[in-house]
Design an enzyme around this catalytic site. Structure first.
Site, mmCIF file in Angstrom:
data_model
loop_
_atom_site.group_PDB
_atom_site.id
_atom_site.type_symbol
_atom_site.label_atom_id
_atom_site.label_comp_id
_atom_site.label_asym_id
_atom_site.label_seq_id
_atom_site.Cartn_x
_atom_site.Cartn_y
_atom_site.Cartn_z
ATOM 1 N N TYR A 115 64.811 13.209 35.095
ATOM 2 C CA TYR A 115 63.443 13.202 35.590
ATOM 3 C C TYR A 115 63.297 12.234 36.761
ATOM 4 O O TYR A 115 64.105 11.333 36.956
ATOM 5 C CB TYR A 115 62.455 12.834 34.472
ATOM 6 C CG TYR A 115 62.563 11.408 33.957
ATOM 7 C CD1 TYR A 115 61.660 10.431 34.368
ATOM 8 C CD2 TYR A 115 63.551 11.046 33.055
ATOM 9 C CE1 TYR A 115 61.744 9.142 33.898
ATOM 10 C CE2 TYR A 115 63.649 9.756 32.578
ATOM 11 C CZ TYR A 115 62.744 8.798 33.006
ATOM 12 O OH TYR A 115 62.840 7.511 32.540
ATOM 13 N N ASN A 169 72.828 4.026 30.902
ATOM 14 C CA ASN A 169 72.556 2.970 31.879
ATOM 15 C C ASN A 169 73.728 2.000 31.859
ATOM 16 O O ASN A 169 74.039 1.413 30.810
ATOM 17 C CB ASN A 169 71.270 2.219 31.540
ATOM 18 C CG ASN A 169 70.028 3.022 31.842
ATOM 19 O OD1 ASN A 169 70.098 4.077 32.470
ATOM 20 N ND2 ASN A 169 68.881 2.545 31.401
#
Length: 353
Positions: A115, A169
């Site tokens: 996104y 991440n």
């Protein structure tokens, strides 16, 4: 004191106009009023209220966070090896365009669903985030299903089939992620994350300032350990921001965030510049065609510089003297060119013999 209408000296002092020493003047200009301090009693009361509110907020965070230690050091090492493989594949350019998102000291790898966020948004602000179109990020790797998601299902953390979005991440020492709330209109709750490589902390209720980067005191600091699972729901997920501070990443750390997108989550439409397939490079410029015959000596002709062009474009208002000087320069260049061409012609004839 009673005759003056004040029952307390502090009330009288508050009602008096400020003393002229409370104003500073410079160069005869209007003065700027100094900040007037409230009474010590008021400051203590305000501090107590603030501390109590922060404690209540910290309690709400604690009560809506679940942590479990599920992955053994051996399992962590195996998963960390897989994360290294993801990094290597990204460096080799083997992923789709929107799978990899790079930032200083932190890289993101979107799988299943990706996104837009932050500076990628056409319009800034909460609620503006959009899912990419289907197929614009890579599928969730099989090892994430086998080594991570299935272990969480077995431990009762998430139900079977819940996760359809996995984000890795990868932080380097000093890396961070600013305060945010995972978009409510994009992701269902809970939000599950698993930490690898090193221990760190997740902070709630911080404010970031930049240039240089500074972070305010958090409302609550949650230690996150290697191999530990953190589940955010309720207040911790929806009503307070969370972040990773630079001082909490002392060595490399990776986190796998597992979420489920909402069925009605908005996606980028086909007209959005971010939703298109790989960006096409503009075609190379083509040389303009000329109907004039090719001049074999064109390559040796002195070039007319931009400053010369500008000189010739000067309006007549600059004066006849300037125009005359420009004409003299032009005739001089023509004479130099004739000499150069004559010299070049002699050299060519000598080479032919």
């Amino acid at each position: 004191m009673a005759t003056s209408g004040f029952s307390d000296l502090r009330d009288k002092l508050r009602s008096m106009p400020p003393h002229r020493d409370e104003y500073r003047t410079s160069n005869g200009g209007a003065g700027r009023k100094r900040r007037r301090h409230e009474s010590d009693d008021d400051e203590c009361d305000h501090s107590d209220d603030s501390g109590e509110l922060r404690e209540q907020e910290a309690h709400r965070v604690r009560s809506s966070v679940l942590q479990k230690s599920i992955f053994t050091p051996e399992e962590c090492a195996r998963i960390e090896g897989k994360i290294d493989e993801v990094v290597a594949k990204a460096e080799a350019g083997l992923y789709r365009e929107h799978t990899v998102d790079r930032a200083p000291l932190r890289n993101k790898y979107f799988f299943g669903e990706g996104y837009t966020y932050g500076s990628q948004l056409e319009k800034r602000g909460p609620g503006q985030e959009r899912l990419y179109r289907k197929g614009q990020v890579d599928d969730i790797p099989s090892w994430v299903h086998e080594l991570v998601i299935q272990r969480l299902v077995s431990a009762g953390v998430v139900p079977e089939g819940f996760v359809n979005s996995a984000v890795i991440n990868d932080y380097q020492p000093g890396g961070c992620i600013v305060s945010h709330v995972d978009p409510l209109h994009i992701f269902a709750r809970p939000i599950v994350s698993v930490s690898f490589f090193s221990d760190s902390a997740l902070c709630f209720g911080c404010r970031f300032q930049f240039k240089p980067i500074r972070v305010s005191e958090p409302v609550f600091v949650l230690p996150v350990l290697r191999g530990g699972v953190t589940v955010l729901s309720g207040y911790a997920a929806d009503d307070i921001t969370h972040c990773i501070r630079p001082q909490d990443i002392k060595e490399r750390r990776a986190v796998i965030i597992l979420r489920k997108t909402r069925p009605d989550a908005p996606r980028l439409d086909s007209d959005s510049p971010l939703s298109s397939a790989p960006v096409e490079r503009p075609p190379p410029l083509k040389a303009k065609r000329s109907h004039r015959k090719a001049d074999p000596d064109a390559a040796h002709r002195p070039r007319v510089l931009e400053m010369d062009k500008e000189e010739n474009r000067r309006p007549a208002s600059f004066g006849q003297r300037r125009h005359s000087a420009s004409s003299d320069d032009y005739r001089k260049r023509e004479a130099d060119y004739d000499k150069h061409r004559e010299s070049l012609s002699r050299k060519v004839k000598m080479r032919r013999h």
